[in-house]
Design an enzyme around this catalytic site. Structure first.
Site, PDB file in Angstrom:
ATOM      1  N   TYR A   1       0.838  -1.200   0.000  1.00 26.04           N
ATOM      2  CA  TYR A   1       0.000   0.000   0.000  1.00 26.04           C
ATOM      3  C   TYR A   1       0.872   1.248   0.000  1.00 26.04           C
ATOM      4  O   TYR A   1       0.577   2.219  -0.685  1.00 26.04           O
ATOM      5  CB  TYR A   1      -0.932  -0.024   1.212  1.00 26.04           C
ATOM      6  CG  TYR A   1      -2.006   1.032   1.169  1.00 26.04           C
ATOM      7  CD1 TYR A   1      -3.183   0.799   0.477  1.00 26.04           C
ATOM      8  CD2 TYR A   1      -1.833   2.258   1.803  1.00 26.04           C
ATOM      9  CE1 TYR A   1      -4.176   1.764   0.430  1.00 26.04           C
ATOM     10  CE2 TYR A   1      -2.820   3.224   1.760  1.00 26.04           C
ATOM     11  CZ  TYR A   1      -3.984   2.981   1.074  1.00 26.04           C
ATOM     12  OH  TYR A   1      -4.961   3.932   1.023  1.00 26.04           O
TER      13      TYR A   1
ATOM     14  N   CYS B 164       2.492  -1.718   6.292  1.00 23.27           N
ATOM     15  CA  CYS B 164       2.502  -0.470   7.042  1.00 23.27           C
ATOM     16  C   CYS B 164       1.091   0.090   7.130  1.00 23.27           C
ATOM     17  O   CYS B 164       0.364   0.113   6.132  1.00 23.27           O
ATOM     18  CB  CYS B 164       3.426   0.537   6.357  1.00 23.27           C
ATOM     19  SG  CYS B 164       3.528   2.109   7.214  1.00 23.27           S
TER      20      CYS B 164
ATOM     21  N   THR C 293      -9.579   8.823  10.687  1.00 19.90           N
ATOM     22  CA  THR C 293     -10.735   8.005  11.044  1.00 19.90           C
ATOM     23  C   THR C 293     -10.311   6.805  11.890  1.00 19.90           C
ATOM     24  O   THR C 293      -9.126   6.557  12.094  1.00 19.90           O
ATOM     25  CB  THR C 293     -11.450   7.478   9.781  1.00 19.90           C
ATOM     26  OG1 THR C 293     -10.588   6.533   9.130  1.00 19.90           O
ATOM     27  CG2 THR C 293     -11.805   8.615   8.828  1.00 19.90           C
TER      28      THR C 293
ATOM     29  N   HIS D 143     -10.375   3.812  11.087  1.00 22.17           N
ATOM     30  CA  HIS D 143      -9.890   2.729  10.231  1.00 22.17           C
ATOM     31  C   HIS D 143      -8.517   2.220  10.679  1.00 22.17           C
ATOM     32  O   HIS D 143      -8.251   1.016  10.648  1.00 22.17           O
ATOM     33  CB  HIS D 143      -9.848   3.200   8.773  1.00 22.17           C
ATOM     34  CG  HIS D 143      -9.495   2.133   7.799  1.00 22.17           C
ATOM     35  ND1 HIS D 143     -10.337   1.086   7.499  1.00 22.17           N
ATOM     36  CD2 HIS D 143      -8.384   1.948   7.051  1.00 22.17           C
ATOM     37  CE1 HIS D 143      -9.762   0.301   6.610  1.00 22.17           C
ATOM     38  NE2 HIS D 143      -8.569   0.800   6.330  1.00 22.17           N
TER      39      HIS D 143
END
EC number: 2.5.1.78
Length: 164
Positions: free
Chosen positions: A27, A87, A93, A95
């Site tokens: 990511y 990572c 938020t 999340h």
């Protein structure tokens, strides 16, 4: 910024002939590349080989490990252990908390349920700068630390006669 502490514990790192699974979440590509470089170097120093699987994010790592280790075991060539690399950077938020907690929980359950030597190299940080410092093989080397943990657990299992 404080430099991450390094483990000075000398652990058994002779995994000659052992074959490990590395599952990486890319990511954050540059951070993932540093984690992978550290993990590969640690496995090479331990005289172990590896197979690499890439997934989109940290939440996909546990199921990818489950799928790959099951497939390898059915093929008669089980992995000596696994290394999880990724990572998670805190955002605005909730999340972050979900991904950080659930990926760690799933990895621990997987390792214990299957007696799988597993090193968790999923960084959970507040900033990208913290991630870079910890991922860099010349500074934090958390990818290397995760691989060394998997190797040490493999060596422990080998000494205990727990390897199948």
């Amino acid at each position: 910024m404080a430099i991450p502490r390094r483990s000075l514990t000398e652990l058994d790192q002779n995994a000659a002939g052992a074959h490990f699974l590395i599952v990486e979440a890319r990511y954050y590509d540059s951070i993932g590349a540093m984690l992978l470089a550290g993990a590969k170097a640690a496995l090479e120093r331990a005289r172990a080989s590896h197979e690499l699987v890439s997934v989109p994010g940290a939440l996909e790592i546990p199921i990818a490990i489950e799928i790959a280790t099951d497939q390898a075991k059915r093929a008669g060539a089980p992995f000596a252990g696994a290394v999880a690399l990724g990572c998670v950077i805190r955002g605005e938020t909730y999340h972050f908390e979900i991904v950080a907690a659930e990926s760690a929980r799933a990895l621990m359950q997987l390792a214990v349920a299957h007696k799988l030597p597993l090193g968790n190299g999923i960084l959970t940080v507040d900033t990208e700068a913290q991630a870079e410092e910890r991922a860099d093989p010349d500074r934090g080397d958390k990818g290397g630390d995760a691989a060394r943990a998997a190797v040490a657990l493999h060596c422990l299992a080998r000494r205990a006669g727990a390897l199948s």
